[in-house]
Scaffold this active site. Structure first.
Site, PDB file in Angstrom:
ATOM      1  CG  ASP A 203      50.526  24.832  65.086  1.00  0.00           C
ATOM      2  OD1 ASP A 203      51.074  25.360  64.050  1.00  0.00           O
ATOM      3  OD2 ASP A 203      49.674  24.086  64.981  1.00  0.00           O
TER       4      ASP A 203
ATOM      5  NE  ARG B  33      51.631  29.291  60.836  1.00  0.00           N
ATOM      6  CZ  ARG B  33      51.329  28.196  61.267  1.00  0.00           C
ATOM      7  NH1 ARG B  33      51.033  27.961  62.379  1.00  0.00           N
ATOM      8  NH2 ARG B  33      51.485  27.004  60.543  1.00  0.00           N
TER       9      ARG B  33
HETATM   10  P1  FDA Z   1      40.896  38.925  64.497  1.00  0.00           P
HETATM   11  O1  FDA Z   1      40.805  38.026  65.453  1.00  0.00           O
HETATM   12  O2  FDA Z   1      41.116  40.248  64.966  1.00  0.00           O
HETATM   13  O3  FDA Z   1      40.235  38.570  63.320  1.00  0.00           O
HETATM   14  C1  FDA Z   1      40.081  39.662  62.234  1.00  0.00           C
HETATM   15  C2  FDA Z   1      38.889  39.409  61.332  1.00  0.00           C
HETATM   16  O4  FDA Z   1      39.068  38.116  60.532  1.00  0.00           O
HETATM   17  C3  FDA Z   1      37.361  39.192  62.116  1.00  0.00           C
HETATM   18  O5  FDA Z   1      37.042  40.377  62.336  1.00  0.00           O
HETATM   19  C4  FDA Z   1      36.793  38.211  61.162  1.00  0.00           C
HETATM   20  O6  FDA Z   1      36.320  39.021  60.025  1.00  0.00           O
HETATM   21  C5  FDA Z   1      37.952  37.343  60.559  1.00  0.00           C
HETATM   22  N1  FDA Z   1      37.863  36.154  61.355  1.00  0.00           N
HETATM   23  C6  FDA Z   1      39.028  35.951  62.422  1.00  0.00           C
HETATM   24  N2  FDA Z   1      38.686  34.758  62.823  1.00  0.00           N
HETATM   25  C7  FDA Z   1      37.634  34.148  62.490  1.00  0.00           C
HETATM   26  C8  FDA Z   1      36.807  33.071  62.689  1.00  0.00           C
HETATM   27  N3  FDA Z   1      37.454  32.110  63.723  1.00  0.00           N
HETATM   28  N4  FDA Z   1      35.691  32.799  62.139  1.00  0.00           N
HETATM   29  C9  FDA Z   1      35.202  33.756  61.341  1.00  0.00           C
HETATM   30  N5  FDA Z   1      35.952  34.829  61.012  1.00  0.00           N
HETATM   31  C10 FDA Z   1      37.082  35.180  61.638  1.00  0.00           C
HETATM   32  N6  FDA Z   1      47.403  30.972  67.256  1.00  0.00           N
HETATM   33  C11 FDA Z   1      48.036  30.345  68.241  1.00  0.00           C
HETATM   34  O7  FDA Z   1      48.160  30.787  69.294  1.00  0.00           O
HETATM   35  N7  FDA Z   1      49.079  29.475  67.601  1.00  0.00           N
HETATM   36  C12 FDA Z   1      49.489  29.071  66.542  1.00  0.00           C
HETATM   37  O8  FDA Z   1      50.106  28.212  66.183  1.00  0.00           O
HETATM   38  C13 FDA Z   1      48.468  29.451  65.741  1.00  0.00           C
HETATM   39  N8  FDA Z   1      48.504  29.246  64.128  1.00  0.00           N
HETATM   40  C14 FDA Z   1      47.780  29.934  63.275  1.00  0.00           C
HETATM   41  C15 FDA Z   1      48.224  29.597  61.806  1.00  0.00           C
HETATM   42  C16 FDA Z   1      47.414  30.462  60.794  1.00  0.00           C
HETATM   43  C17 FDA Z   1      47.751  30.016  59.530  1.00  0.00           C
HETATM   44  C18 FDA Z   1      46.601  31.287  61.343  1.00  0.00           C
HETATM   45  C19 FDA Z   1      45.736  32.241  60.339  1.00  0.00           C
HETATM   46  C20 FDA Z   1      46.238  31.544  62.557  1.00  0.00           C
HETATM   47  C21 FDA Z   1      46.748  30.673  63.717  1.00  0.00           C
HETATM   48  N9  FDA Z   1      46.725  31.023  65.050  1.00  0.00           N
HETATM   49  C22 FDA Z   1      47.583  30.610  66.125  1.00  0.00           C
HETATM   50  C23 FDA Z   1      45.426  31.647  65.431  1.00  0.00           C
HETATM   51  C24 FDA Z   1      45.760  33.307  65.483  1.00  0.00           C
HETATM   52  O9  FDA Z   1      46.417  33.462  66.984  1.00  0.00           O
HETATM   53  C25 FDA Z   1      44.311  33.911  65.920  1.00  0.00           C
HETATM   54  O10 FDA Z   1      43.631  33.501  66.927  1.00  0.00           O
HETATM   55  C26 FDA Z   1      43.543  34.119  64.719  1.00  0.00           C
HETATM   56  O11 FDA Z   1      44.256  34.164  63.547  1.00  0.00           O
HETATM   57  C27 FDA Z   1      42.389  35.230  64.677  1.00  0.00           C
HETATM   58  O12 FDA Z   1      43.191  36.200  64.619  1.00  0.00           O
HETATM   59  P2  FDA Z   1      43.246  37.416  63.251  1.00  0.00           P
HETATM   60  O13 FDA Z   1      44.716  37.897  63.273  1.00  0.00           O
HETATM   61  O14 FDA Z   1      42.505  36.797  62.104  1.00  0.00           O
HETATM   62  O15 FDA Z   1      42.355  38.752  63.802  1.00  0.00           O
END
Ligand code: FDA
Length: 306
Positions: A132, A183
């Site tokens: 991560d 990732r």
């Molecule tokens: P965004 O935050 O714009 O969300 C898009 C939509 O998804 C939102 O409008 C909502 O509908 C939904 N959503 C997102 N998060 C939600 C929540 N918590 N609760 C409810 N709904 C939600 N980061 C990092 O810095 N280091 C890492 O190693 C990882 N590892 C990792 C693994 C995996 C499998 C995932 C999916 C994510 C990570 N992350 C991470 C977290 C990543 O950086 C990020 O903070 C989250 O995925 C939220 O960003 P989105 O891309 O989903 O978009």
């Protein structure tokens, strides 16, 4: 990414807020939504349940920023045990690790020495270890260590790149060159504007650019996002370029957009869910709360009424 993310993360750092939230304990509905359980057995039940829906998992034993060598050694034991127990339980031995849980705050040498036995175990059980990515103060050291791990275990280890970092493009290029599995995420920490994009639009534009590179030239990239616009863009790109659905996977977090997880599988895509478990859920939980204003409001209401 929304404008409240940085302030929510700042408030959550306060020991008083942590105390108030922890007081409600694991039983709080919102903690349970994002964290699969407090022990490995419960997490494996969640993994099996996801498997019945055609969804793969990566297990994360929660914990970060350990301050003693003993804690870091204990984490090696936990991670190797997860790999072995998952293999024995007939599920894919796939874990996500944090280098600060393995002693990165003590010294690079400590973290490095602690990762080797985990990778050895992963090789023995034909498993996979994702490193991560944590806050930006660790990025360069994490990547340098990762490259050493990847030199020795190219099939067992992968990395995470955060599109909110200005350096991400150069890092993706280097990872493509060494055919390391990436990732791609937006990034979950509060970072200074000098090194990170602070506007959601810029983070998304960078995500799109890096996603294109990885899907076209990377090795089995993981498109880790819940953002419908980015997921649609990925689907459009792979269709247009004829990239087969077994050349990449989507990834989402446990408890987030569960319908979309199942929906993508039904459309024929690969989906892996990040399944965190353990008693040290507070920092992970606060990052999930900060990602969505509705979550932050829910917690605030619980605190006020509690
Ligand atoms: P965004 O935050 O714009 O969300 C898009 C939509 O998804 C939102 O409008 C909502 O509908 C939904 N959503 C997102 N998060 C939600 C929540 N918590 N609760 C409810 N709904 C939600 N980061 C990092 O810095 N280091 C890492 O190693 C990882 N590892 C990792 C693994 C995996 C499998 C995932 C999916 C994510 C990570 N992350 C991470 C977290 C990543 O950086 C990020 O903070 C989250 O995925 C939220 O960003 P989105 O891309 O989903 O978009």
């Amino acid at each position: 990414m929304h404008v409240l993310r940085r302030p929510v993360l700042a408030v959550a750092d306060s020991p008083r807020v942590e105390h108030l939230i922890r007081r409600n304990g694991f039983s709080s509905g919102l903690v349970r939504r994002f964290v699969a359980g407090e022990d490995l057995e419960t997490a494996l039940t969640a993994v099996r349940d996801l498997k019945t829906k055609g969804i793969a998992s990566t297990l994360d034993q929660l914990g970060e920023n350990v301050t003693t060598a003993e804690e870091a050694i204990a984490a090696v034991g936990s991670y190797t045990e997860i790999l072995k127990r998952a293999a024995a339980a007939g599920v894919e031995p796939n874990i996500s690790i944090k280098l600060t849980m393995l002693g990165l705050d003590l010294a690079d040498d400590v973290a490095r020495a602690n990762v080797w036995p985990i990778l050895e175990t992963a090789q023995a059980v034909d498993g996979f270890v994702r490193v991560d990515m944590e806050r930006s103060t660790y990025t360069a050291r994490t990547l340098a260590l990762f490259e050493e791990f990847h030199d020795r275990y190219p099939d067992q280890v992968g990395i995470v790149i955060q599109s909110y970092l200005r350096r991400a493009h150069a890092d993706v290029d280097r990872m493509i060159e060494r055919q390391a599995r990436v990732r791609l995420v937006k990034g979950a920490y509060s970072e200074p504007p000098g090194i990170a994009f602070t506007q959601g639009r810029e983070v998304d534009t960078n995500y799109l650019r890096l996603m294109d590179l990885l899907l076209e030239r990377g090795r089995y990239p993981a498109i880790a996002t819940h953002d419908p616009a980015l997921i649609d863009a990925a689907k459009e790109l792979v269709t247009r370029k004829g990239i087969a659905s077994d050349r990449f996977e989507f990834q989402m977090l446990y408890g987030v957009r569960r319908d979309a997880q199942v929906g993508l599988v039904a459309e024929g895509y690969r989906m892996r869910v990040y399944v965190p478990f353990g008693t040290r859920w507070y920092p992970y939980f606060t990052r999930r709360i900060a990602e969505r204003p509705a979550n932050a409001l829910f917690v605030l209401r619980q605190l006020v009424s509690g």
